[in-house]
Design a protein around this motif. Sequence first.
Motif, PDB file in Angstrom:
ATOM      1  N   TRP A  84     -23.414 -23.026  -5.968  1.00 44.41           N
ATOM      2  CA  TRP A  84     -22.866 -23.728  -4.830  1.00 44.41           C
ATOM      3  C   TRP A  84     -22.640 -22.413  -3.818  1.00 44.41           C
ATOM      4  CZ3 TRP A  84     -20.226 -21.957  -9.235  1.00 44.41           C
ATOM      5  CH2 TRP A  84     -19.080 -21.144  -9.088  1.00 44.41           C
ATOM      6  N   GLU A  85     -22.109 -22.620  -2.742  1.00 45.18           N
ATOM      7  CA  GLU A  85     -21.976 -21.639  -1.843  1.00 45.18           C
ATOM      8  C   GLU A  85     -20.347 -21.481  -1.361  1.00 45.18           C
ATOM      9  OE1 GLU A  85     -24.152 -22.685   1.740  1.00 45.18           O
ATOM     10  OE2 GLU A  85     -26.027 -22.207   1.065  1.00 45.18           O
ATOM     11  N   LYS A  86     -19.971 -20.403  -1.268  1.00 43.00           N
ATOM     12  CA  LYS A  86     -18.662 -20.099  -0.789  1.00 43.00           C
ATOM     13  C   LYS A  86     -18.452 -18.852   0.059  1.00 43.00           C
ATOM     14  CE  LYS A  86     -15.790 -17.913  -3.918  1.00 43.00           C
ATOM     15  NZ  LYS A  86     -15.072 -17.497  -4.787  1.00 43.00           N
ATOM     16  N   ARG A  87     -16.922 -18.672   0.563  1.00 41.53           N
ATOM     17  CA  ARG A  87     -16.871 -17.632   1.048  1.00 41.53           C
ATOM     18  C   ARG A  87     -15.735 -16.547   0.537  1.00 41.53           C
ATOM     19  NH1 ARG A  87     -15.082 -21.400   6.248  1.00 41.53           N
ATOM     20  NH2 ARG A  87     -14.506 -22.603   4.241  1.00 41.53           N
ATOM     21  N   TYR A  88     -16.088 -15.388   0.660  1.00 43.40           N
ATOM     22  CA  TYR A  88     -15.211 -14.198   0.140  1.00 43.40           C
ATOM     23  C   TYR A  88     -14.440 -13.704   1.405  1.00 43.40           C
ATOM     24  CZ  TYR A  88     -17.432 -14.340  -4.365  1.00 43.40           C
ATOM     25  OH  TYR A  88     -17.682 -14.577  -5.695  1.00 43.40           O
ATOM     26  N   ILE A  89     -13.377 -13.125   1.293  1.00 38.39           N
ATOM     27  CA  ILE A  89     -12.763 -12.451   2.206  1.00 38.39           C
ATOM     28  C   ILE A  89     -12.780 -10.879   1.848  1.00 38.39           C
ATOM     29  CG2 ILE A  89     -10.412 -11.742   3.283  1.00 38.39           C
ATOM     30  CD1 ILE A  89     -11.496 -14.743   3.825  1.00 38.39           C
ATOM     31  N   ILE A  96     -17.434 -13.191   4.233  1.00 36.80           N
ATOM     32  CA  ILE A  96     -18.748 -12.993   3.525  1.00 36.80           C
ATOM     33  C   ILE A  96     -19.102 -14.432   3.041  1.00 36.80           C
ATOM     34  CG2 ILE A  96     -20.180 -11.592   1.916  1.00 36.80           C
ATOM     35  CD1 ILE A  96     -18.925  -9.949   3.980  1.00 36.80           C
ATOM     36  N   TRP A  97     -20.157 -14.724   3.424  1.00 40.76           N
ATOM     37  CA  TRP A  97     -20.870 -15.876   2.679  1.00 40.76           C
ATOM     38  C   TRP A  97     -21.787 -15.609   1.704  1.00 40.76           C
ATOM     39  CZ3 TRP A  97     -20.202 -21.051   3.044  1.00 40.76           C
ATOM     40  CH2 TRP A  97     -19.524 -21.845   4.087  1.00 40.76           C
ATOM     41  N   ALA A  98     -21.498 -16.288   0.472  1.00 40.09           N
ATOM     42  CA  ALA A  98     -22.351 -15.919  -0.709  1.00 40.09           C
ATOM     43  C   ALA A  98     -22.998 -17.376  -1.398  1.00 40.09           C
ATOM     44  CB  ALA A  98     -21.415 -15.248  -1.668  1.00 40.09           C
ATOM     45  N   ASP A  99     -24.308 -16.933  -2.054  1.00 39.08           N
ATOM     46  CA  ASP A  99     -24.580 -17.957  -2.761  1.00 39.08           C
ATOM     47  C   ASP A  99     -24.203 -17.869  -4.368  1.00 39.08           C
ATOM     48  OD1 ASP A  99     -26.747 -20.099  -3.552  1.00 39.08           O
ATOM     49  OD2 ASP A  99     -27.365 -18.438  -4.544  1.00 39.08           O
ATOM     50  N   ILE A 100     -23.530 -18.556  -5.011  1.00 44.37           N
ATOM     51  CA  ILE A 100     -22.959 -18.522  -6.181  1.00 44.37           C
ATOM     52  C   ILE A 100     -23.682 -19.091  -7.251  1.00 44.37           C
ATOM     53  CG2 ILE A 100     -20.878 -18.524  -7.664  1.00 44.37           C
ATOM     54  CD1 ILE A 100     -20.810 -16.895  -5.320  1.00 44.37           C
ATOM     55  N   HIS A 101     -24.249 -18.343  -8.305  1.00 38.50           N
ATOM     56  CA  HIS A 101     -24.529 -19.062  -9.366  1.00 38.50           C
ATOM     57  C   HIS A 101     -24.002 -18.663 -10.864  1.00 38.50           C
ATOM     58  CE1 HIS A 101     -28.368 -20.032 -12.230  1.00 38.50           C
ATOM     59  NE2 HIS A 101     -27.556 -21.129 -12.280  1.00 38.50           N
ATOM     60  N   ASP A 121     -25.497 -12.551  -1.066  1.00 39.12           N
ATOM     61  CA  ASP A 121     -25.052 -12.511   0.251  1.00 39.12           C
ATOM     62  C   ASP A 121     -26.037 -13.266   0.979  1.00 39.12           C
ATOM     63  OD1 ASP A 121     -23.892 -11.821   2.706  1.00 39.12           O
ATOM     64  OD2 ASP A 121     -24.057  -9.690   2.589  1.00 39.12           O
ATOM     65  N   ILE A 122     -25.401 -14.266   1.744  1.00 39.07           N
ATOM     66  CA  ILE A 122     -26.251 -15.080   2.626  1.00 39.07           C
ATOM     67  C   ILE A 122     -25.565 -15.127   4.008  1.00 39.07           C
ATOM     68  CG2 ILE A 122     -27.118 -16.470   0.816  1.00 39.07           C
ATOM     69  CD1 ILE A 122     -25.065 -18.839   1.369  1.00 39.07           C
ATOM     70  N   SER A 123     -24.835 -14.172   4.125  1.00 42.21           N
ATOM     71  CA  SER A 123     -24.056 -14.281   5.643  1.00 42.21           C
ATOM     72  C   SER A 123     -25.083 -14.158   6.963  1.00 42.21           C
ATOM     73  CB  SER A 123     -23.148 -12.895   5.765  1.00 42.21           C
ATOM     74  OG  SER A 123     -22.075 -12.882   4.718  1.00 42.21           O
ATOM     75  N   ALA A 124     -26.151 -13.545   6.626  1.00 46.38           N
ATOM     76  CA  ALA A 124     -27.031 -13.252   7.610  1.00 46.38           C
ATOM     77  C   ALA A 124     -27.558 -14.646   8.050  1.00 46.38           C
ATOM     78  CB  ALA A 124     -28.187 -12.296   7.459  1.00 46.38           C
ATOM     79  N   ARG A 125     -28.053 -15.400   6.749  1.00 46.82           N
ATOM     80  CA  ARG A 125     -28.456 -16.763   6.735  1.00 46.82           C
ATOM     81  C   ARG A 125     -27.768 -17.799   7.725  1.00 46.82           C
ATOM     82  NH1 ARG A 125     -29.201 -20.058   1.830  1.00 46.82           N
ATOM     83  NH2 ARG A 125     -27.568 -21.236   2.733  1.00 46.82           N
ATOM     84  N   ASP A 130     -25.758 -20.972  11.978  1.00 46.60           N
ATOM     85  CA  ASP A 130     -24.731 -21.384  13.109  1.00 46.60           C
ATOM     86  C   ASP A 130     -25.296 -21.008  14.441  1.00 46.60           C
ATOM     87  OD1 ASP A 130     -23.111 -21.911  11.120  1.00 46.60           O
ATOM     88  OD2 ASP A 130     -22.080 -19.926  11.056  1.00 46.60           O
ATOM     89  N   ASP A 131     -26.124 -20.052  14.503  1.00 46.00           N
ATOM     90  CA  ASP A 131     -26.616 -19.950  16.153  1.00 46.00           C
ATOM     91  C   ASP A 131     -27.875 -20.891  16.322  1.00 46.00           C
ATOM     92  OD1 ASP A 131     -25.304 -17.348  16.008  1.00 46.00           O
ATOM     93  OD2 ASP A 131     -26.762 -15.934  15.607  1.00 46.00           O
ATOM     94  N   LEU A 132     -28.469 -21.295  15.310  1.00 42.05           N
ATOM     95  CA  LEU A 132     -29.386 -22.350  15.629  1.00 42.05           C
ATOM     96  C   LEU A 132     -28.741 -23.682  15.894  1.00 42.05           C
ATOM     97  CD1 LEU A 132     -32.452 -23.248  15.904  1.00 42.05           C
ATOM     98  CD2 LEU A 132     -32.214 -23.677  13.206  1.00 42.05           C
ATOM     99  N   MET A 133     -27.518 -23.718  15.180  1.00 36.98           N
ATOM    100  CA  MET A 133     -26.859 -25.104  15.522  1.00 36.98           C
ATOM    101  C   MET A 133     -26.197 -25.064  16.806  1.00 36.98           C
ATOM    102  SD  MET A 133     -23.535 -26.807  13.375  1.00 36.98           S
ATOM    103  CE  MET A 133     -24.753 -26.667  11.746  1.00 36.98           C
TER     104      MET A 133
END
Length: 369
Positions: A84-89, A96-101, A121-125, A130-133
């Motif tokens: 799943w995806e989650k956010r770290y502080i 920081i957005w992260a892809d978790i397995h 780390d998927i923050s850039a993606r 978000d920019d595209l949206m």
Amino acid sequence: MDILNDIEGNEIFKNLFEHSVVGMSVTSIDGRLNANSAFCELIGYSTEELKNKKWADYTHPDDIAYNMNITENILSNGNKSSRWEKRYIHKNGSIIWADIHTFLLREENGQPLRFITTVNDISARKKADDDLMLKNEILQQSLSEKDKFFAILAHDLRSPLSSFLGLAEVMAEDINTMSMPEIEEITKSLYQSATNLFQLLENLLEWSMLKKGNSEVRPEKISLNRIIQRSIDPVLESAKRKNIMITLNLDQTYFIECDIKMTETIFRNLISNALKYTNPGGSVVISAKPVSKEVIQVSVSDTGIGMSQEIIDKLFQLNGQITRKGTEGESSSGLGLLICKEFVEKQGGKIGAESENGSTFHFTIKQVQ
């Protein structure tokens, strides 16, 4: 005891764990955690600092409940892993957005031992998404505004043009048999139709310039009295025709810093709007009062037909415009007030309206000595 040492074949795993460029952690069922350097770098904490924290301490508050549900499902349903995806502080407070397995290692009897987790780390993606949206939302808004713009062109240009052509046709065919009073009456109507057309075309031009981003603010110092008088002159004939008195009620001489062309457009639209919705014999009053040493509020009030709360709530919105005929059937595109809002806000002011025994539109503008 280091929980990494409990893993069978731990030397190979430890090498992979310690040297991986991907964030990894090993967490015991009771919450003890080992993290590799990539994971520590990702969220800004050292290995020792993380040992004194629970995973919820550096997880985004909005993601904690979902994270707990996934963990409980893995433990209770016999699942081996979940992603799943989650956010770290981050330690510095950033997100920081992260892809978790996460993989749950069990004993032979199925008893849970520990979680092994990879963190990418998927923050850039996410930022790109978000920019595209945001760009898509802006594009959709632009397309919606364009649709409204063309609807205004089709509807509001057709009406005054049809009126003008109809009157011109009558004069062309019957002028030899018409009396002078009849000619005068038709001429006045032609003038009014031409005035409405000219004002609409001016607003359409201003609006198109705004949407192209070609309206640059050029502030100059000018007397408020002077700029109001310059704005009144083009609408005096309309006021005379409806026998409406325009009064300038200033208790002192104010000087403002503004883009003169933009501010004249604001006044012209607000005064024209007041004249349009005021019955013959009524009045329009332009007044001003200081809000602070640097700001004054200018008001245009009329004794007209007023507005319902529904109309007030939809003012200054392109997609929410309610078009109404004036007291003598004058057309209205709704663009004038939109342009007023844009020009007021471009100069750092605010605009609003209220209705009680007529209508009052007011806006703020910079005052100078």
